[in-house]
Motif scaffolding. Structure first.
Motif, PDB file in Angstrom:
ATOM      1  N   VAL A 107       0.882   4.212  -2.803  1.00  0.00           N
ATOM      2  CA  VAL A 107       0.386   5.566  -2.534  1.00  0.00           C
ATOM      3  C   VAL A 107       1.469   6.528  -2.093  1.00  0.00           C
ATOM      4  O   VAL A 107       1.257   7.739  -2.101  1.00  0.00           O
ATOM      5  N   ALA A 147       0.837  -1.210   0.000  1.00  0.00           N
ATOM      6  CA  ALA A 147       0.000   0.000   0.000  1.00  0.00           C
ATOM      7  C   ALA A 147       0.866   1.252   0.000  1.00  0.00           C
ATOM      8  O   ALA A 147       0.612   2.197  -0.763  1.00  0.00           O
ATOM      9  N   ILE A 148       1.897   1.259   0.829  1.00  0.00           N
ATOM     10  CA  ILE A 148       2.767   2.438   0.891  1.00  0.00           C
ATOM     11  C   ILE A 148       3.562   2.578  -0.400  1.00  0.00           C
ATOM     12  O   ILE A 148       3.786   3.698  -0.881  1.00  0.00           O
ATOM     13  N   ARG A 150      -0.457   2.090  11.133  1.00  0.00           N
ATOM     14  CA  ARG A 150      -0.426   2.576   9.742  1.00  0.00           C
ATOM     15  C   ARG A 150      -1.608   2.006   8.948  1.00  0.00           C
ATOM     16  O   ARG A 150      -2.221   2.696   8.140  1.00  0.00           O
ATOM     17  N   GLU A 163      -4.754   3.802   9.673  1.00  0.00           N
ATOM     18  CA  GLU A 163      -4.801   5.077   8.945  1.00  0.00           C
ATOM     19  C   GLU A 163      -5.192   4.885   7.478  1.00  0.00           C
ATOM     20  O   GLU A 163      -5.962   5.658   6.936  1.00  0.00           O
ATOM     21  N   LEU A 164      -4.603   3.868   6.840  1.00  0.00           N
ATOM     22  CA  LEU A 164      -4.688   3.741   5.392  1.00  0.00           C
ATOM     23  C   LEU A 164      -5.912   2.985   4.883  1.00  0.00           C
ATOM     24  O   LEU A 164      -6.391   3.268   3.785  1.00  0.00           O
TER      25      LEU A 164
END
Length: 190
Positions: free
Chosen positions: A136, A132-133, A157, A160-161
């Motif tokens: 994005v 994911a990081i 994290r 948050e995501l």
């Protein structure tokens, strides 16, 4: 003994290590920012359970996260803008309203998460977060690889995501055990 903490009820959940942008226009919150700047302290962000962000003081969730101001500026329309970072969690014992309408809580600080590594059953979540990081980007794009093996960091994290409801985020915030938090996240993505 409980500590006194000014509260900023919002229609969002701030988690430890998370960042949040705010636009400040009400006098009570301008006063709050001034006081935090003078004293070097933070304020509490709590999810609104009842009421609105502006006007009469809202009813906050009883577990929130301390926010520390990292940066500030002015928007095009002249409003004060803040970038805050979530630090430690707290539980509200009771609240009162100051003359200026600011909600203040008597809070107990919750224990910080232990520095546990991901358990094998949560390895998928570390990989999911890394993907994911990678897609994005954002502020955690340069996180050291070891962070993706930390149970608490991965849980916060993902909280948050992931596209989850505020009530689901609040339940994650209220969970004291990082491994139980990861179990909840697994259930949410299943």
């Amino acid at each position: 003994m409980a500590d006194s903490l000014p509260l900023f009820p919002l229609r969002t959940v701030l988690v430890p290590g998370g960042s949040l942008g705010l636009r400040i226009f009400e006098t009570r919150y301008l006063d709050l920012v001034r006081d935090c700047g003078r004293s070097g302290t933070g304020f509490g962000v709590c999810l609104i359970l009842d009421g609105g962000e502006a006007g009469q003081p809202a009813t906050p969730a009883m577990v929130g996260t301390e926010a520390r101001i990292e940066d500030f500026g002015k928007s095009d329309d002249g409003l004060l803008t803040l970038l805050v970072r979530g630090t430690r969690r707290f539980r509200v014992r009771e609240t009162h309203v100051r003359d200026n309408g600011l909600l203040v809580g008597q809070v107990d600080w919750l224990d910080p998460d232990p520095d546990d590594e991901l358990r094998p059953q949560h390895g998928l979540l570390g990989s999911l977060l890394r993907q994911a990081i990678d897609q994005v980007g954002g502020e955690h794009a340069d996180a050291p690889p070891a962070r993706f093996d930390e149970a608490a960091w991965v849980g916060w994290r993902l909280a948050e995501l992931l596209s989850v409801t505020h009530a689901q985020q609040q339940a994650l915030l209220e969970e004291d055990d990082p491994h139980a938090r990861l179990d909840r996240l697994l259930a949410l993505i299943a």
